[in-house]
Scaffold this active site. Structure first.
Site, PDB file in Angstrom:
ATOM      1  N   TRP A  81       0.650  -1.158  -0.167  1.00 57.78           N
ATOM      2  CA  TRP A  81       0.011   0.104  -0.029  1.00 57.78           C
ATOM      3  C   TRP A  81       1.095   1.477   0.031  1.00 57.78           C
ATOM      4  O   TRP A  81       0.423   2.375   0.402  1.00 57.78           O
ATOM      5  CB  TRP A  81      -1.009  -0.056   1.153  1.00 57.78           C
ATOM      6  CG  TRP A  81      -1.933  -1.151   0.993  1.00 57.78           C
ATOM      7  CD1 TRP A  81      -1.734  -2.282   1.820  1.00 57.78           C
ATOM      8  CD2 TRP A  81      -3.117  -1.051   0.324  1.00 57.78           C
ATOM      9  NE1 TRP A  81      -2.926  -3.138   1.442  1.00 57.78           N
ATOM     10  CE2 TRP A  81      -3.632  -2.566   0.495  1.00 57.78           C
ATOM     11  CE3 TRP A  81      -3.791  -0.395  -0.489  1.00 57.78           C
ATOM     12  CZ2 TRP A  81      -4.842  -2.788  -0.265  1.00 57.78           C
ATOM     13  CZ3 TRP A  81      -4.809  -0.801  -1.313  1.00 57.78           C
ATOM     14  CH2 TRP A  81      -5.441  -1.902  -1.014  1.00 57.78           C
ATOM     15  N   LYS A 114      -5.585   0.170  -6.003  1.00 61.37           N
ATOM     16  CA  LYS A 114      -6.111   1.380  -6.236  1.00 61.37           C
ATOM     17  C   LYS A 114      -5.216   2.122  -7.030  1.00 61.37           C
ATOM     18  O   LYS A 114      -3.928   1.941  -7.139  1.00 61.37           O
ATOM     19  CB  LYS A 114      -6.565   2.171  -4.571  1.00 61.37           C
ATOM     20  CG  LYS A 114      -7.432   1.401  -4.327  1.00 61.37           C
ATOM     21  CD  LYS A 114      -7.829   2.284  -2.849  1.00 61.37           C
ATOM     22  CE  LYS A 114      -9.217   2.013  -2.076  1.00 61.37           C
ATOM     23  NZ  LYS A 114      -9.588   2.719  -1.296  1.00 61.37           N
ATOM     24  N   ASP A 150     -31.748   0.795 -19.297  1.00 60.82           N
ATOM     25  CA  ASP A 150     -32.524   1.480 -18.307  1.00 60.82           C
ATOM     26  C   ASP A 150     -32.509   2.960 -18.634  1.00 60.82           C
ATOM     27  O   ASP A 150     -31.562   3.425 -19.067  1.00 60.82           O
ATOM     28  CB  ASP A 150     -31.941   1.138 -16.821  1.00 60.82           C
ATOM     29  CG  ASP A 150     -32.578   2.067 -15.773  1.00 60.82           C
ATOM     30  OD1 ASP A 150     -33.775   1.720 -15.358  1.00 60.82           O
ATOM     31  OD2 ASP A 150     -31.700   3.006 -15.471  1.00 60.82           O
ATOM     32  N   GLU A 209     -36.239   1.024 -22.226  1.00 60.94           N
ATOM     33  CA  GLU A 209     -37.196   1.598 -20.914  1.00 60.94           C
ATOM     34  C   GLU A 209     -37.525   2.963 -21.452  1.00 60.94           C
ATOM     35  O   GLU A 209     -36.704   3.827 -20.861  1.00 60.94           O
ATOM     36  CB  GLU A 209     -36.408   1.349 -19.550  1.00 60.94           C
ATOM     37  CG  GLU A 209     -37.661   1.670 -18.550  1.00 60.94           C
ATOM     38  CD  GLU A 209     -37.102   2.479 -17.318  1.00 60.94           C
ATOM     39  OE1 GLU A 209     -37.727   2.437 -16.261  1.00 60.94           O
ATOM     40  OE2 GLU A 209     -35.819   2.972 -17.395  1.00 60.94           O
TER      41      GLU A 209
END
Length: 680
Positions: free
Chosen positions: A88, A123, A338, A390
């Protein structure tokens, strides 16, 4: 692709209503053509263009023997990669900026072997205008949450053995009519907790198959940090939600569905993305105009989320790559897109579409061009795949072929139908129901537009609304759904629940959709764990045992739904076009119509009036046999119809001299009959 800009578009030639807005239609198509031409010039084809998931993020280089990591961050000042593989250490591994704002780093095996491995948590540290922030890569394929800190991080996902797709040759186009079972994996189990992909494959898929549905529509697939968002605030567009299991678990679910003859359609959310800085795309490069337009234009104010900038080439590339990714890597059979209305209008659909001009005002042309590209990509890459829009607006051409000037969707959702049923049940007493209005609502659609019919979906089941069953029976469901109880509210509710579903499926579309559990009248609402309910899972699950324990009436509704789906499939009702209306009897609230020329539907919506020897016109003379009765005891009715007795037609001369043919039936109140002409 052959473009048609020199002459009138086919979509305009076929519809006189569009001729006054021909200019807008032509420019809409030209916009798409310009975008496509640019893509084909640089990439050769749309399919080859949509390969961002094979370039960005982590990609193994077998020649140089190591991992490349790439991220598009044009506004960033500094970028670093870090994770558990380097203890890290946030600033140990700087990325190098390249052309177009693409940052990259190569991690050779000789330096990172045994450290950067499958499952490593990763990350990026991005230094931008918004400071130094730890972020998750945009193309990451798995995101996990730490149980203690609740912090999310990406994972390098590279199993040593690729998933075995051997034998998976499923083609959704082989199914014919679509009977869609809308599902949420997390709330698909009876336990008070989160269901998994594996549990769904083992327990729910067989139920869907047995009930006669042939398409599984999966919601909440892409990773979302807040479970209660129902999957609509997506943070990581290439990562299947880890709360349900691994990517391989999802692949196994889809492969198992295919083995059962079930297609799997993904509820694809590209209309917006979550605002979260820690987990999502928002300000990933330090600016507010990375994946969005700057300022208020990049906000979806009604959904508290961010909007994509569909006109930016890099965003277009990201989203098109996402479309191809799920088809390629997971073998999904198509998408339900959607929030299409929100995408294609700058007002996001918050208006009344009561004039032609409304369809061509405040339009987001970039979004329409993007959707057209997405549909072309889907059908170029997987010709048999299905796309469903939709869209509440009814934008012209939404389901027209792309070469004709359309947007290219295969189906649209018939969203006005559930709204109609809710309004009717809330505001109008049974005895005042207008059967002409009911008929018109079911058949008010263009024959050239394939429509998914439904009377309720997950939308109606959420907290703040009510399912049809709960709206019909409310608190009585808690006390009087046992088979020995006598309750007029329950009797009415069950009768109308069956009628509404049969009426909708047989009239309102070319495909049919149901949300899991609604077929047997699952009680109550859907309420995900949140602070307001003590983080309870009591209402974020499906109580399948209600329909199987043998003591409650839920099983009757489930059996009716199964018989209804079986009837529709057996006789191909959804492919037979619009029904032929034979009778509208307002006094007796009776509607009679036929499909195929030999399948007769008789609906009596009257709350009290039952009529023996009721004369019903038939499409052709002959002998008619009952093939479905909503009053049958096996469906929770009273069995007042003798289904073994055939009805024989008789002629009757009308006032104009024509001759019609009729049968006599016992026309029961709040009941429906389906009769089939027999071949003697």
């Amino acid at each position: 692709m052959e473009t048609k800009l020199s002459g009138r578009l086919a979509i305009v030639e076929q519809d006189d209503w569009l001729k006054p807005v021909e200019g807008a239609m032509t420019e809409r198509y030209a916009h798409f053509c310009r975008r496509l031409s640019g893509i084909e010039r640089t990439a050769g084809s749309l399919v080859d263009y949509a390969n961002g998931y094979l370039y960005f993020g982590f990609q193994y280089d077998p020649v140089r023997r190591g991992w490349w990591f790439r991220e598009w961050l044009p506004g960033a000042i500094d970028v670093y990669l870090f994770g558990d593989f380097n203890g890290w250490q946030r600033t140990e591994l700087p990325l190098r900026r390249g052309a177009g704002g693409v940052w990259s780093i190569f991690l050779p095996d000789e330096s990172f072997a045994g450290r950067l491995v499958h499952g490593s948590r990763v990350k990026i540290l991005v230094h931008g205008r918004n400071g130094w922030l730890e972020r998750i890569p945009a193309y990451i394929r798995r995101v996990v949450q730490d149980e203690q800190s609740k912090d999310f991080s990406g994972q390098l996902w590279a199993p040593a053995k690729p998933f075995d797709w051997n034998g998976d040759r499923f083609d959704i186009s082989s199914l014919g009519s679509l009977y869609i079972y809308e599902c949420h994996v997390g709330m698909s189990q009876e336990k008070e907790g989160v269901g998994t992909y594996a549990e769904f494959a083992g327990t729910v898929l067989p139920r869907i198959k047995e009930d006669g549905y042939n398409v599984v529509q999966l919601m909440a697939v892409a990773e979302h940090p807040y479970y209660g968002s129902f999957g609509y605030h997506v943070s990581n567009f290439f990562a299947p939600s880890s709360r349900f299991g691994t990517p391989e678990d999802l692949k196994a679910l889809i492969k198992r569905a295919h083995e059962l003859g079930l297609a799997v359609v993904m509820d694809l959310v590209q209309a917006h993305y979550v605002k979260n800085i820690n987990e999502g795309l928002n300000e990933l490069d330090g600016t507010d105009h990375h994946y969005s337009l700057p300022g208020p234009a990049g906000e979806q104010p009604y959904w508290d989320s961010k909007l994509f900038d569909y006109g930016k080439p890099e965003v277009e590339h990201f989203l098109l790559s996402n479309v191809k990714y799920w088809l390629d890597e997971f073998h999904f059979d198509g998408y339900r897109f959607d929030g299409v209305t929100s995408m294609i209008y700058t007002h996001h659909g918050y208006t009344e579409f009561d004039s032609r001009d409304k369809y061509f005002t405040d339009v987001n042309g970039d979004a329409l061009a993007y959707l057209t590209l997405a549909n072309k990509l889907v059908h170029d890459f997987r010709p048999g795949a299905v796309t469903i829009a939709e869209d509440v607006s009814g934008m012209p051409g939404m389901c027209a072929p792309v070469p004709d000037g359309g947007v290219g969707f295969d189906y649209r959702l018939g969203m006005a139908v559930p709204d109609f049923w809710i309004k009717l049940l809330k505001e109008v007493p049974d005895e005042e129901w207008n059967i002409w209005e009911m008929w018109h609502m079911m058949v008010d659609r263009l024959g050239t537009v394939k429509t998914v019919a439904y009377c309720e979906s997950h939308d109606q089941a959420l907290v703040g609304d009510k399912t049809l069953a709960f709206r019909l029976m409310d608190k009585q469901m808690y006390t009087d759904m046992n088979r020995s109880a006598e309750n007029l509210v329950i009797d009415r509710g069950m009768a109308l629940h069956k009628l509404i579903r049969l009426f909708t499926i047989s009239l309102a579309g070319d495909a049919y959709l149901n949300f899991m559990g609604n077929e047997f009248g699952h009680p109550e609402w859907i309420d995900f764990p949140r602070e307001g309910n003590g983080w309870s899972y009591a209402h974020a699950r499906r109580q399948w045992s209600l329909s199987t324990n043998g003591f409650l009436r839920y099983s009757f509704l489930g059996e009716f739904d199964k018989a209804m789906i079986g009837l529709m499939r057996r006789y191909g009702v959804l492919t037979s076009g619009f029904a032929y209306n034979h009778l509208m009897d307002e006094m007796n609230k009776t509607i009679v119509y036929s499909h195929r020329g030999d399948l007769l539907f008789v609906f009596n919506w009257h709350p009290q009036r039952s009529i023996p020897g009721y004369e019903v016109p038939v499409p052709a003379p002959g002998r008619y046999r009952i093939v479905l009765s909503s009053d049958a005891k096996r469906f929770g009715g009273y069995g007042r119809i003798d289904e073994s007795v055939d009805a024989f037609s008789f002629p009757r001369t009308h006032a104009d001299g024509s001759v019609g043919h009729y049968i006599k039936v016992y026309n029961l109140s709040r009941a429906a009959l389906v009769l089939k002409k027999q071949e003697d």
